[in-house]
Structure formats: C-alpha cells, structure tokens
Design a protein around this motif. Structure first.
Motif, PDB file in Angstrom:
ATOM      1  N   ALA A 168      11.501  13.471 -23.292  1.00 40.45           N
ATOM      2  CA  ALA A 168      10.483  13.576 -22.243  1.00 40.45           C
ATOM      3  C   ALA A 168       9.655  14.846 -22.416  1.00 40.45           C
ATOM      4  O   ALA A 168       8.422  14.826 -22.292  1.00 40.45           O
ATOM      5  CB  ALA A 168      11.146  13.550 -20.869  1.00 40.45           C
ATOM      6  N   GLU A 169      10.315  15.941 -22.735  1.00 43.48           N
ATOM      7  CA  GLU A 169       9.605  17.203 -22.942  1.00 43.48           C
ATOM      8  C   GLU A 169       8.661  17.085 -24.140  1.00 43.48           C
ATOM      9  O   GLU A 169       7.510  17.535 -24.093  1.00 43.48           O
ATOM     10  CB  GLU A 169      10.600  18.331 -23.160  1.00 43.48           C
ATOM     11  N   ARG A 175       5.568  14.821 -23.305  1.00 43.51           N
ATOM     12  CA  ARG A 175       4.609  15.493 -22.411  1.00 43.51           C
ATOM     13  C   ARG A 175       3.770  16.527 -23.157  1.00 43.51           C
ATOM     14  O   ARG A 175       2.630  16.792 -22.780  1.00 43.51           O
ATOM     15  CB  ARG A 175       5.352  16.136 -21.236  1.00 43.51           C
ATOM     16  N   GLU A 225      -0.549  14.638 -18.397  1.00 49.99           N
ATOM     17  CA  GLU A 225       0.874  14.294 -18.469  1.00 49.99           C
ATOM     18  C   GLU A 225       1.230  13.024 -17.702  1.00 49.99           C
ATOM     19  O   GLU A 225       2.337  12.504 -17.862  1.00 49.99           O
ATOM     20  CB  GLU A 225       1.723  15.476 -17.998  1.00 49.99           C
ATOM     21  N   THR A 226       0.318  12.497 -16.889  1.00 52.56           N
ATOM     22  CA  THR A 226       0.599  11.199 -16.256  1.00 52.56           C
ATOM     23  C   THR A 226       0.649  10.085 -17.301  1.00 52.56           C
ATOM     24  O   THR A 226       1.198   9.007 -17.041  1.00 52.56           O
ATOM     25  CB  THR A 226      -0.462  10.857 -15.197  1.00 52.56           C
ATOM     26  N   ALA A 267       2.338  10.344 -19.981  1.00 54.51           N
ATOM     27  CA  ALA A 267       3.713  10.373 -20.499  1.00 54.51           C
ATOM     28  C   ALA A 267       4.594   9.577 -19.534  1.00 54.51           C
ATOM     29  O   ALA A 267       5.424  10.116 -18.803  1.00 54.51           O
ATOM     30  CB  ALA A 267       4.199  11.806 -20.628  1.00 54.51           C
ATOM     31  N   THR A 268       4.400   8.271 -19.535  1.00 56.38           N
ATOM     32  CA  THR A 268       5.071   7.402 -18.578  1.00 56.38           C
ATOM     33  C   THR A 268       6.564   7.285 -18.886  1.00 56.38           C
ATOM     34  O   THR A 268       7.003   7.520 -20.022  1.00 56.38           O
ATOM     35  CB  THR A 268       4.444   6.004 -18.587  1.00 56.38           C
ATOM     36  N   ILE A 318       8.432   7.121 -22.566  1.00 53.40           N
ATOM     37  CA  ILE A 318       9.549   8.001 -22.930  1.00 53.40           C
ATOM     38  C   ILE A 318      10.770   7.178 -23.319  1.00 53.40           C
ATOM     39  O   ILE A 318      11.439   7.459 -24.326  1.00 53.40           O
ATOM     40  CB  ILE A 318       9.870   8.954 -21.765  1.00 53.40           C
ATOM     41  N   GLU A 329      -4.344   9.017 -25.996  1.00 55.32           N
ATOM     42  CA  GLU A 329      -4.862   9.682 -24.806  1.00 55.32           C
ATOM     43  C   GLU A 329      -6.342   9.391 -24.577  1.00 55.32           C
ATOM     44  O   GLU A 329      -6.792   9.301 -23.437  1.00 55.32           O
ATOM     45  CB  GLU A 329      -4.633  11.186 -24.906  1.00 55.32           C
TER      46      GLU A 329
END
Length: 271
Positions: A154-155, A158, A164-165, A167-168, A172, A247
């Motif tokens: 997750a880190e 992101r 960062e939204t 990075a669902t 992940i 993105e």
C-alpha cells in the motif's frame, strides 16, 4: 493470455487488436504485469495490434537463471518473441524498467523498432545521482523482504501516484497478490545494466513522457536521456508521479496516439 518459447525462457503475453504492432513493456515494481500496467490503456489503441508482455521474472513469465543484466536479458527475449510472432517491426511503449528494455532493443535491433515511447525509463543514472529516490528505496525494500506485507505494498502504490485516491484498495490487493505469486529473487539493488554509453545508437523517433512529481525516477534524471537520444522530445505532465499511463490515462493515450501517428518527434528533414 498465451506463452511463447524464446529459447531459454518462456514469455507470457496478451495479443489484442489488429493493425500496426505496438509492444507494451511494464515496470519492475512488485506485482507488476503487462496487463496491470497497461490494461486500462488498450481500449484507446484497439486499431493497433497490441502485444502486452510479462517480462522475465514478472507476472506469468518465469525467471530463468542468468547473471546477465536484467535489461539486456529481457530485451533479447522480447526481440525473440517478436520473431516468434512473425513481427518484423513494431512501436515500443515502456514505462520505467520496461522503458529501459525498449531502449536496449532500439540500440541492439534498430531495424525492428519504429517509434519509442518511454515513460520515466530506467537504465540511465546521472553521474551525480544522490541516494535512491524514495520510490526506488521502497521498491527495493519490498523485493528484499522475506515476507512482504500488504501494508508495504500500500505504501509503495501510494508513492506511484500524485492523487492517492487512485491507490484504491482493489489495486493494492491486485498488486499484492501478484507479488506473492512472482516475488523476484534478485540482489538488491538488482543488476539492471547501464544504457548510458549507447544512447546515441537509438535512431528511432522517441517520446519521453514524465510525471513532474515522480518520486521513483525523478524528472531531474530526464535531461541525460533527452540529450543522449538524437531524435527525442520530452512531455511533462504536472500533478503526476510515476504511473503516468494510469494516473493521467486520457492525456497519455492522446499524446501517444498522436506520436505513433507521426504527429510528434518527426525525423529531421534533409536540406
């Protein structure tokens, strides 16, 4: 998904669409696959024949034992894959590690490469490069972990996006599960290889695409590549990090389609 025998390895790939071939080459991040990197872009390129590769050691492509630099090894296997598919010449689109593989192919097999699209490619470090950027630091830490965690994934995810939204939780989960299936066993940092000495060998018109806020392969690393490739230009997208094609997908798709159709980085005229 299909697989190809390329002599000493097997490459997994997806082959969709028809028309001029475009080969899509993914990055080296944990859990990366060809379709996880580019699946969302393919509908915008349905009038091309899209060959989306899992590079050796990622996704469904096994990692053969080799001491050769990863970029060099992968580029030769992708070239063999094109031969096996009956493709003489193609556009290459690669991000990060995949961009480096595309550059190596253009250096070694210039007759096989039409146009190059490189998103924050690896393989070229500035002479005065400082310690690893945070994105690469987290990537290598994940690779080195005996039991990588979802929290670490997750880190990492992101850090790949400015917003960062994007990075669902599902993204992940997908990357984490993929990383557990094909966790590369590599020295840290891996021996990727250095493309710097041969940049001038790239004859193909080249488009560099970079996220301005990239924390993995920083924009400050771009000039060395831009200046080294004879026929290259650079597009920088603001409010964007390393995963430009994800993105900023609509802008990326538009820019790349324009370039592949000859609307950018045209060969210099004689006179």
């Amino acid at each position: 998904m299909s697989t190809l025998d390329v002599g000493d390895a097997r490459l997994a790939y997806t082959d969709v669409g028809s028309g001029t071939p475009v080969v899509w080459l993914h990055g080296s991040g944990p859990g990366a696959t060809g379709m996880s990197n580019f699946g969302g872009n393919l509908p915008a390129f349905e009038d091309y024949r899209n060959i989306v590769v899992d590079l050796p050691g990622w996704g469904s492509s096994p990692r053969p034992a080799t001491d050769e630099p990863l970029i060099f090894h992968a580029a030769e296997r992708v070239s063999r894959a094109l031969t096996a598919l009956g493709i003489e010449r193609a556009h290459l689109v690669g991000n990060s590690y995949g961009g480096a593989v595309a550059m190596r192919m253009a250096m070694r097999h210039p007759d096989r490469v039409d146009r190059l699209v490189l998103m924050a490619p690896g393989g070229v470090l500035p002479v005065d490069a400082p310690a690893w950027p945070i994105g690469l630091d987290r990537l290598f830490a994940y690779m080195a972990a005996e039991k990588p965690s979802r929290a670490a994934m997750a880190e990492f995810v992101r850090l790949m996006v400015f917003d960062e939204t994007l990075a669902t939780e599902s993204l992940i989960d997908e990357r984490y599960e993929s990383s557990l299936r094909a966790h590369p066993e590599l020295p840290i940092p891996p021996n990727f290889g250095d493309l710097t000495p041969d940049l001038a060998l790239i004859a193909a018109p080249t488009l560099l695409v970079w996220g301005r806020e990239d924390q993995t392969v920083p924009l400050t690393w771009a000039p060395k590549i831009l200046e080294g490739i004879p026929n290259a230009e650079l597009r920088v997208l603001p409010h964007c990090r390393h995963w430009v094609q994800y993105e900023r997908a609509p802008e990326f798709n538009h820019i790349v389609r324009e370039f592949l159709q000859g609307g950018a980085a045209a060969a210099p005229s004689e006179g």
